[in-house]
Every structure is written in structure tokens, then in C-alpha cells.
Motif scaffolding. Structure first.
Motif, mmCIF file in Angstrom:
data_model
loop_
_atom_site.group_PDB
_atom_site.id
_atom_site.type_symbol
_atom_site.label_atom_id
_atom_site.label_comp_id
_atom_site.label_asym_id
_atom_site.label_seq_id
_atom_site.Cartn_x
_atom_site.Cartn_y
_atom_site.Cartn_z
ATOM 1 N N ARG A 1 0.857 -1.271 -0.041
ATOM 2 C CA ARG A 1 -0.018 -0.018 0.096
ATOM 3 C C ARG A 1 0.857 1.170 0.135
ATOM 4 O O ARG A 1 1.695 1.468 0.654
ATOM 5 C CB ARG A 1 -0.940 -0.114 1.335
ATOM 6 N N ASP A 2 0.599 2.363 -0.909
ATOM 7 C CA ASP A 2 1.149 3.494 -0.909
ATOM 8 C C ASP A 2 0.734 4.370 0.399
ATOM 9 O O ASP A 2 -0.386 4.786 0.512
ATOM 10 C CB ASP A 2 0.699 4.179 -2.267
ATOM 11 N N GLU A 3 1.899 4.804 1.224
ATOM 12 C CA GLU A 3 1.256 5.315 2.601
ATOM 13 C C GLU A 3 0.581 6.446 2.217
ATOM 14 O O GLU A 3 -0.353 7.060 2.977
ATOM 15 C CB GLU A 3 2.350 5.689 3.302
ATOM 16 N N ALA A 4 0.987 7.399 1.131
ATOM 17 C CA ALA A 4 0.562 8.694 1.045
ATOM 18 C C ALA A 4 -1.007 8.700 0.286
ATOM 19 O O ALA A 4 -1.635 9.420 0.619
ATOM 20 C CB ALA A 4 1.559 9.353 -0.042
ATOM 21 N N SER A 5 -1.189 7.990 -0.683
ATOM 22 C CA SER A 5 -2.504 7.944 -1.339
ATOM 23 C C SER A 5 -3.386 6.964 -0.712
ATOM 24 O O SER A 5 -4.640 6.785 -1.074
ATOM 25 C CB SER A 5 -2.047 7.608 -2.721
ATOM 26 N N ASP A 6 -2.850 5.819 -0.094
ATOM 27 C CA ASP A 6 -3.461 4.741 0.488
ATOM 28 C C ASP A 6 -4.012 3.502 -0.522
ATOM 29 O O ASP A 6 -4.620 2.667 -0.490
ATOM 30 C CB ASP A 6 -4.839 5.116 1.227
ATOM 31 N N ALA A 7 -3.558 4.034 -1.823
ATOM 32 C CA ALA A 7 -3.682 3.187 -2.815
ATOM 33 C C ALA A 7 -2.994 1.792 -2.717
ATOM 34 O O ALA A 7 -1.904 1.788 -2.373
ATOM 35 C CB ALA A 7 -3.384 3.636 -4.097
ATOM 36 N N ILE A 8 -3.758 0.649 -3.303
ATOM 37 C CA ILE A 8 -2.907 -0.818 -3.287
ATOM 38 C C ILE A 8 -1.799 -0.771 -4.558
ATOM 39 O O ILE A 8 -2.344 -0.302 -5.746
ATOM 40 C CB ILE A 8 -3.976 -1.859 -3.401
ATOM 41 N N ALA A 9 -0.619 -0.792 -4.279
ATOM 42 C CA ALA A 9 0.229 -1.142 -5.490
ATOM 43 C C ALA A 9 0.411 -2.127 -5.743
ATOM 44 O O ALA A 9 1.050 -2.351 -7.008
ATOM 45 C CB ALA A 9 1.699 -0.187 -4.759
ATOM 46 N N GLY A 10 0.294 -3.216 -5.250
ATOM 47 C CA GLY A 10 0.554 -4.600 -5.507
ATOM 48 C C GLY A 10 -0.026 -5.651 -4.634
ATOM 49 O O GLY A 10 -0.387 -5.411 -3.421
ATOM 50 N N LEU A 11 0.310 -6.898 -5.020
ATOM 51 C CA LEU A 11 -0.405 -7.867 -4.136
ATOM 52 C C LEU A 11 0.399 -9.319 -4.515
ATOM 53 O O LEU A 11 1.234 -9.481 -5.681
ATOM 54 C CB LEU A 11 -1.913 -8.419 -4.719
ATOM 55 N N VAL A 12 0.654 -10.225 -3.490
ATOM 56 C CA VAL A 12 1.212 -11.537 -3.631
ATOM 57 C C VAL A 12 -0.023 -12.406 -2.878
ATOM 58 O O VAL A 12 -0.348 -12.190 -1.966
ATOM 59 C CB VAL A 12 2.558 -11.731 -3.211
ATOM 60 N N ALA A 13 -0.266 -13.539 -3.474
ATOM 61 C CA ALA A 13 -1.170 -14.495 -3.069
ATOM 62 C C ALA A 13 -0.363 -15.769 -2.925
ATOM 63 O O ALA A 13 0.362 -16.167 -3.671
ATOM 64 C CB ALA A 13 -2.389 -14.855 -3.623
ATOM 65 N N LEU A 14 -0.576 -16.467 -1.585
ATOM 66 C CA LEU A 14 -0.041 -17.753 -1.516
ATOM 67 C C LEU A 14 -1.078 -18.627 -0.959
ATOM 68 O O LEU A 14 -2.240 -18.367 -0.282
ATOM 69 C CB LEU A 14 0.781 -17.585 -0.404
ATOM 70 N N SER A 15 -1.289 -19.967 -1.525
ATOM 71 C CA SER A 15 -2.213 -21.099 -1.604
ATOM 72 C C SER A 15 -1.490 -22.113 -1.062
ATOM 73 O O SER A 15 -0.306 -22.422 -1.312
ATOM 74 C CB SER A 15 -3.119 -21.008 -2.907
ATOM 75 N N LYS A 16 -2.455 -23.113 -0.497
ATOM 76 C CA LYS A 16 -2.134 -24.385 -0.142
ATOM 77 C C LYS A 16 -1.747 -25.114 -1.220
ATOM 78 O O LYS A 16 -2.325 -25.194 -2.384
ATOM 79 C CB LYS A 16 -3.431 -25.008 0.617
ATOM 80 N N MET A 17 -0.784 -26.217 -1.110
ATOM 81 C CA MET A 17 -0.369 -27.217 -1.994
ATOM 82 C C MET A 17 -0.439 -28.445 -1.315
ATOM 83 O O MET A 17 -0.163 -28.515 -0.273
ATOM 84 C CB MET A 17 0.966 -27.027 -2.704
ATOM 85 N N HIS A 18 -0.644 -29.827 -2.171
ATOM 86 C CA HIS A 18 -0.510 -30.956 -1.637
ATOM 87 C C HIS A 18 0.882 -31.501 -2.225
ATOM 88 O O HIS A 18 0.983 -31.680 -3.450
ATOM 89 C CB HIS A 18 -1.745 -31.835 -1.990
ATOM 90 N N VAL A 19 1.929 -31.662 -1.438
ATOM 91 C CA VAL A 19 3.249 -31.910 -1.473
ATOM 92 C C VAL A 19 3.491 -33.303 -0.847
ATOM 93 O O VAL A 19 3.230 -33.395 0.548
ATOM 94 C CB VAL A 19 4.037 -30.753 -1.376
ATOM 95 N N ALA A 20 4.323 -34.137 -1.323
ATOM 96 C CA ALA A 20 4.935 -35.330 -0.524
ATOM 97 C C ALA A 20 6.267 -35.583 -0.679
ATOM 98 O O ALA A 20 6.681 -35.140 -1.941
ATOM 99 C CB ALA A 20 3.819 -36.577 -0.866
#
Length: 176
Positions: free
Chosen positions: A50-69
Motif C-alpha cells: 500500500r502506498d502510504e501517501a495515497s492509501d492506494a494498493i500498489a501490489g499483491l502477492v497470494a499464497l495458496s495451499k499445495m498438496h506435496v509429498a
């Protein structure tokens, strides 16, 4: 220089996240992926810059579950996808800050592996490598399928499955 703060996404950020993903990707598939991961309970973590000055969202990263063995036993693992940065914030360190924060949080949470499907030249700087992903059974196996060992090593035994959450299958079906 813009001051960016990385933080966990909150439910109130959903509209802005959807807007960001629809802006950053030519097709709405990534926006639908994040929604589906959340609805399925497979979204482990979503971080926003988040840009502190404008409060705009500048980027995103998502992490999700995986089934790994590994050696026939489940291994705690996550997939990093998508990573998106608004055009005005690209090449300013936003993506690197998001990836670094995601790695730190998943390492602290005890995950053994983080997988990504992406450009080796970019993700290699964070320690991801195709060698770490070798031997895992995945439809994405190849030079762009990379993993990062988060705890300094993996248990002994043959590598088995590396299945992404079911929502990724729908994403693969929408790719042209």
C-alpha cells in the motif's frame, strides 16, 4: 520516492485487489483465481503493498495451499501466485518487497517449500530454483517451475506430488 508498506490483505481490500488484478492481467482469470482460492479455503496468505501517501494498493502477492509429498509423507508447502504490481509502481521494488515478505511469513509459519511458476531470472534472486522443484510430480514441471526450500533442507525420501489447489486447474483451462 513513494513509501510502500506491505501488510496482510483484509476483507475490506477485496474490491481493490480485484481491480488491481484486472488492471495487471489481460484476462480476468487471475482475479477469478484469487476469489476461488479464498472461497475454497485454499488461500493461505494475501499480502498487499500500500502506498502510504495515497492509501492506494500498489501490489499483491497470494499464497495458496499445495498438496506435496516427500518420501510418501505430506510436506507443508505453498504456491506463490499471482504476483501483481500496478503499472505506476513497477520497477520500484514493490514486487521484491512482496516476495520477500511472503517468504519470511511462510518460513516463520513452518512451511518447508514455496513453489512458483515464473521467470527464473527474476525468482532466482530470492533463491527459487528449478533444481529444488525437480522430481516433484506436477503438470507444471519444467524450467519455469521452481521451488524454494524455506527451512534449510528437505526430509529424506523420494519426491512425490506437488499439486496446486484445485482453482489452478480452472486457470489453466482459461489460458489461450
Amino acid at each position: 520516492m513513494k513509501r510502500i508498506v506491505v501488510q496482510r490483505a483484509a476483507p475490506k481490500d477485496a474490491y481493490d485487489i480485484d481491480d488491481l488484478l484486472r488492471t495487471c492481467f489481460a484476462q480476468p482469470a487471475e482475479a477469478m483465481l484469487v476469489k476461488q482460492l479464498a472461497m475454497d479455503g485454499d488461500l493461505v496468505l494475501a499480502l498487499i503493498a500500500r502506498d502510504e501517501a495515497s492509501d492506494a494498493i500498489a501490489g499483491l502477492v497470494a499464497l495458496s495451499k499445495m498438496h506435496v509429498a516427500i518420501g510418501g509423507d505430506p510436506a507443508p508447502a505453498v504456491a506463490l501466485a499471482p504476483l501483481a504490481v500496478m503499472p505506476d509502481y513497477r520497477r520500484s521494488g514493490v514486487a521484491a518487497a512482496l516476495v520477500t515478505a511472503a517468504i519470511e511469513q511462510m518460513r516463520d509459519a513452518g512451511a518447508l517449500l514455496m513453489f512458483v511458476l515464473g521467470e527464473p531470472g527474476y525468482y532466482g534472486r530470492f533463491g527459487f530454483s528449478s533444481e529444488s522443484a525437480e522430481g516433484f510430480d506436477s503438470p507444471y514441471a519444467g524450467p519455469y517451475f521452481m521451488a524454494l526450500e524455506l527451512q534449510g533442507g528437505l526430509p529424506c525420501g523420494p519426491r512425490g506430488l506437488a499439486d496446486h489447489a484445485p482453482a489452478f486447474a480452472a486457470l489453466a483451462e482459461t489460458d489461450p
